[in-house]
Scaffold this motif. Structure first.
Motif, mmCIF file in Angstrom:
data_model
loop_
_atom_site.group_PDB
_atom_site.id
_atom_site.type_symbol
_atom_site.label_atom_id
_atom_site.label_comp_id
_atom_site.label_asym_id
_atom_site.label_seq_id
_atom_site.Cartn_x
_atom_site.Cartn_y
_atom_site.Cartn_z
ATOM 1 N N ASP A 19 24.267 57.287 40.440
ATOM 2 C CA ASP A 19 23.697 58.048 39.549
ATOM 3 C C ASP A 19 24.938 58.842 38.851
ATOM 4 O OD1 ASP A 19 21.304 57.423 40.810
ATOM 5 O OD2 ASP A 19 21.179 59.369 41.965
ATOM 6 N N TYR A 20 25.171 58.585 37.559
ATOM 7 C CA TYR A 20 26.087 59.395 36.978
ATOM 8 C C TYR A 20 25.690 59.457 35.390
ATOM 9 C CZ TYR A 20 30.630 61.472 37.330
ATOM 10 O OH TYR A 20 31.844 62.288 37.402
ATOM 11 N N GLU A 21 26.424 60.089 34.710
ATOM 12 C CA GLU A 21 26.314 60.207 33.007
ATOM 13 C C GLU A 21 27.103 59.098 32.240
ATOM 14 O OE1 GLU A 21 27.481 62.635 35.009
ATOM 15 O OE2 GLU A 21 29.264 63.625 34.004
ATOM 16 N N PHE A 22 27.829 58.464 32.877
ATOM 17 C CA PHE A 22 28.584 57.207 32.397
ATOM 18 C C PHE A 22 28.910 56.444 33.430
ATOM 19 C CE2 PHE A 22 32.107 60.207 33.171
ATOM 20 C CZ PHE A 22 33.059 59.471 33.561
ATOM 21 N N SER A 23 29.354 55.134 32.916
ATOM 22 C CA SER A 23 29.741 54.211 33.853
ATOM 23 C C SER A 23 31.509 53.814 33.720
ATOM 24 C CB SER A 23 29.121 52.644 33.380
ATOM 25 O OG SER A 23 29.821 51.821 33.907
ATOM 26 N N TYR A 24 31.971 53.554 34.616
ATOM 27 C CA TYR A 24 33.498 53.403 34.784
ATOM 28 C C TYR A 24 33.570 51.901 34.394
ATOM 29 C CZ TYR A 24 34.783 57.773 36.652
ATOM 30 O OH TYR A 24 34.847 58.949 37.026
ATOM 31 N N GLY A 25 32.495 51.144 34.060
ATOM 32 C CA GLY A 25 32.835 49.824 33.807
ATOM 33 C C GLY A 25 32.799 49.082 34.927
ATOM 34 N N ASP A 26 31.601 48.602 35.753
ATOM 35 C CA ASP A 26 31.678 48.008 36.834
ATOM 36 C C ASP A 26 31.460 46.696 36.857
ATOM 37 O OD1 ASP A 26 30.238 50.773 37.150
ATOM 38 O OD2 ASP A 26 28.930 49.394 36.870
ATOM 39 N N GLN A 27 31.610 45.921 37.784
ATOM 40 C CA GLN A 27 31.374 44.277 37.997
ATOM 41 C C GLN A 27 30.936 44.015 39.377
ATOM 42 O OE1 GLN A 27 35.522 43.063 36.477
ATOM 43 N NE2 GLN A 27 33.978 41.703 35.167
ATOM 44 N N ILE A 28 30.148 43.069 39.680
ATOM 45 C CA ILE A 28 29.995 42.428 41.179
ATOM 46 C C ILE A 28 31.275 41.582 41.260
ATOM 47 C CG2 ILE A 28 28.801 41.328 42.762
ATOM 48 C CD1 ILE A 28 27.143 42.445 39.345
ATOM 49 N N VAL A 29 32.180 42.337 42.391
ATOM 50 C CA VAL A 29 33.316 41.960 42.665
ATOM 51 C C VAL A 29 33.344 41.185 44.067
ATOM 52 C CG1 VAL A 29 36.010 42.182 42.758
ATOM 53 C CG2 VAL A 29 34.645 43.404 40.895
ATOM 54 N N ILE A 30 33.628 39.915 44.193
ATOM 55 C CA ILE A 30 34.091 39.174 45.676
ATOM 56 C C ILE A 30 35.715 39.130 45.621
ATOM 57 C CG2 ILE A 30 33.907 37.256 46.633
ATOM 58 C CD1 ILE A 30 31.486 36.704 44.834
ATOM 59 N N THR A 31 35.965 39.663 46.673
ATOM 60 C CA THR A 31 37.252 39.630 47.075
ATOM 61 C C THR A 31 37.708 38.617 48.245
ATOM 62 O OG1 THR A 31 37.791 42.017 46.579
ATOM 63 C CG2 THR A 31 39.562 40.908 47.848
ATOM 64 N N PRO A 32 37.911 37.410 47.809
ATOM 65 C CA PRO A 32 37.891 36.425 48.871
ATOM 66 C C PRO A 32 39.040 36.241 49.815
ATOM 67 C CG PRO A 32 38.975 35.544 46.819
ATOM 68 C CD PRO A 32 38.512 36.951 46.500
ATOM 69 N N LYS A 46 47.582 39.825 53.676
ATOM 70 C CA LYS A 46 47.582 38.708 52.837
ATOM 71 C C LYS A 46 46.277 37.811 53.205
ATOM 72 C CE LYS A 46 52.007 37.661 51.296
ATOM 73 N NZ LYS A 46 52.761 38.734 51.873
ATOM 74 N N ASN A 47 45.566 38.046 54.374
ATOM 75 C CA ASN A 47 44.484 37.466 54.578
ATOM 76 C C ASN A 47 43.385 38.500 55.466
ATOM 77 O OD1 ASN A 47 45.248 36.434 57.269
ATOM 78 N ND2 ASN A 47 46.499 35.218 56.040
ATOM 79 N N HIS A 48 42.067 38.243 55.237
ATOM 80 C CA HIS A 48 41.283 39.225 55.735
ATOM 81 C C HIS A 48 39.904 38.609 55.504
ATOM 82 C CE1 HIS A 48 40.585 39.830 51.517
ATOM 83 N NE2 HIS A 48 42.074 39.924 51.521
ATOM 84 N N TYR A 49 38.921 39.577 55.896
ATOM 85 C CA TYR A 49 37.558 39.035 56.035
ATOM 86 C C TYR A 49 37.188 38.996 54.268
ATOM 87 C CZ TYR A 49 36.803 39.824 60.800
ATOM 88 O OH TYR A 49 37.155 40.079 62.160
ATOM 89 N N ALA A 50 36.225 38.305 53.820
ATOM 90 C CA ALA A 50 35.901 38.334 52.389
ATOM 91 C C ALA A 50 34.794 39.546 52.281
ATOM 92 C CB ALA A 50 35.170 37.146 52.007
ATOM 93 N N ILE A 51 34.989 40.042 50.938
ATOM 94 C CA ILE A 51 34.412 41.369 50.698
ATOM 95 C C ILE A 51 33.352 40.995 49.217
ATOM 96 C CG2 ILE A 51 34.527 43.713 50.069
ATOM 97 C CD1 ILE A 51 37.168 43.603 51.607
ATOM 98 N N ILE A 52 32.150 41.650 49.217
ATOM 99 C CA ILE A 52 31.615 41.936 47.896
ATOM 100 C C ILE A 52 31.091 43.078 47.584
ATOM 101 C CG2 ILE A 52 29.199 40.973 49.078
ATOM 102 C CD1 ILE A 52 28.925 39.403 46.097
ATOM 103 N N GLY A 53 30.880 43.549 46.502
ATOM 104 C CA GLY A 53 30.251 44.683 46.307
ATOM 105 C C GLY A 53 30.562 45.065 44.643
ATOM 106 N N MET A 54 30.238 46.396 44.341
ATOM 107 C CA MET A 54 30.348 46.864 42.968
ATOM 108 C C MET A 54 31.467 47.460 43.010
ATOM 109 S SD MET A 54 28.266 46.739 40.378
ATOM 110 C CE MET A 54 26.895 46.843 40.543
ATOM 111 N N ALA A 55 32.520 47.276 41.894
ATOM 112 C CA ALA A 55 33.955 47.772 41.793
ATOM 113 C C ALA A 55 33.959 47.822 40.373
ATOM 114 C CB ALA A 55 34.892 47.009 42.435
ATOM 115 N N HIS A 56 35.096 48.831 40.114
ATOM 116 C CA HIS A 56 36.020 48.902 38.782
ATOM 117 C C HIS A 56 37.183 48.225 39.011
ATOM 118 C CE1 HIS A 56 37.486 50.241 35.241
ATOM 119 N NE2 HIS A 56 38.531 50.876 35.847
ATOM 120 N N VAL A 57 37.366 47.059 38.433
ATOM 121 C CA VAL A 57 38.883 46.515 38.581
ATOM 122 C C VAL A 57 39.778 47.046 37.574
ATOM 123 C CG1 VAL A 57 39.993 44.355 38.476
ATOM 124 C CG2 VAL A 57 37.528 44.377 39.241
#
Ligand SMILES: C[C@H](CCC(=O)NCCS(=O)(=O)O)[C@H]1CC[C@H]2[C@@H]3CC[C@@H]4C[C@H](O)CC[C@]4(C)[C@H]3C[C@H](O)[C@]12C
Length: 325
Positions: A19-32, A46-57
């Motif tokens: 909830d907010y009054e404006f968006s930062y510009g978000d995307q659904i982002v997968i970090t492989p 350098k390597n790690h578990y994969a992540i998915i979520g809403m993010a501002h890149v």
């Protein structure tokens, strides 16, 4: 304001409203798995578990608001204005900048037990991402299918609380939010019995009267009680469609409509998006203020061995299903 909740059927679901009054510009982002995370004070991963979520890149870095990893751990940051205090860098600690907290946890923890171990050594520090993106004052909910915790970094140090109800909103601090539930222990999804006294002929003249007194406003503490009551009483079938649908209904209980919460003259806070992670299957569902249709991104449909961020735009605009033209 924001609200986060967990929900268990056959699978485990986790999500939030933003909830907010404006968006930062978000995307659904997968970090492989092979995207190289640069951490400001603890070096590269350098390597790690994969992540998915809403993010501002920004600068090719995923600034996650809420996310899950491929091992079944999920996490969300919610505003905690006036209470969040981050530390200075300290020797002999793992110094993690506030904006690195979600990547740090989700890249290496497969369970809440592992999260708790990492939190023993962590120092959440006040290094901003950039001049344009200064520190956000947040607290976090972290969950796997067995338990949830709340993490609050305050002037008196880092607090890690068990979160037995599996919900989080904003202020006040979590122990006060939990305590106020005591005031509502009389609430029930069942019709009330007349215990008023005086032998008055009182009547449960409407359905839903067992919930009379459940706060209906948009303040953070009211949303906490309302979403907690909704979540703990929510019943659905076990299928994916029924579970996801029900999850959106749970968070729908704290949806914010434009016009009802004025933050400055003529600016209104609204529920910009609602997310629902199937934390077991790695599917990120969401809808937005302008698009009620549920969209989804499945992390396992991607090449998770990649080293580049994979981004999907947030779909906006209502899609109305005309039935006769
Ligand atoms: C605004 C949102 C909280 C919404 C909320 O709770 N509204 C209630 C208002 S209130 O509770 O009534 O006061 C929060 C939640 C997550 C945040 C991002 C986290 C990553 C990153 C961290 C950087 O450091 C700064 C930029 C950055 C992109 C952050 C921007 C913004 O801060 C985000 C979106």
């Amino acid at each position: 304001m924001c609200t986060a909740a967990t929900y268990k059927t056959k699978d485990f679901y986790f999500g939030r409203t933003l909830d907010y009054e404006f968006s930062y510009g978000d995307q659904i982002v997968i970090t492989p798995r092979n995207y190289s995370f640069h951490f400001r004070h603890v070096g590269d991963m350098k390597n790690h578990y994969a992540i998915i979520g809403m993010a501002h890149v920004a600068e090719n870095y995923p600034l996650y608001y809420d996310a899950m990893n491929e091992k079944g751990v999920a996490m969300a940051g919610l505003n905690f204005v006036g209470n969040a205090v981050y530390s200075e860098v300290q020797p002999d600690m793992e110094n993690i900048a506030q904006f690195e907290f979600i990547p740090w946890i989700l890249s290496q923890c497969a369970s809440l037990a592992e999260v708790r171990k990492l939190l023993n050594r962590i120092n959440i520090v006040n290094t901003p991402f950039s001049e344009q993106l200064p520190l956000a004052q947040l607290h976090w909910i972290i969950a796997d299918e067995n338990e949830s915790i709340t993490v609050e970094s305050m002037s008196d140090g880092l607090h890690i609380y068990d979160n037995p109800v599996g919900v989080l909103t904003n202020n006040p601090p979590f122990p006060q939010q939990m305590f106020q539930l005591n005031n509502y222990m009389y609430l029930s999804p069942k019709q009330p019995k007349n215990t008023f006294g005086g032998n008055l002929a009182l009547d449960a003249y409407s359905r839903g009267m067992g919930g009379l007194g459940l706060p209906g406003d948009l303040s953070s503490s009211s949303r906490f009680v309302r979403v907690a009551f909704t979540k703990v009483n929510a019943i659905s079938g076990e299928s994916e469609e029924e579970s996801v649908s029900q999850f959106f209904h749970i968070l729908g209980s704290v949806d914010q409509q434009r016009g009802c919460c004025e933050v400055t003259d003529g600016k209104y806070e609204i529920t910009l998006y609602t997310s629902c992670c199937n934390v077991i299957k790695g599917i990120y569902y969401y809808n937005t203020y302008e698009n009620h249709q549920i969209s989804a991104v499945d992390m396992h449909a991607e090449n998770l061995e990649s080293n580049k961020l994979i981004c999907y735009p947030v779909i906006q605009g209502e899609r109305i299903n005309y039935q006769n033209k």
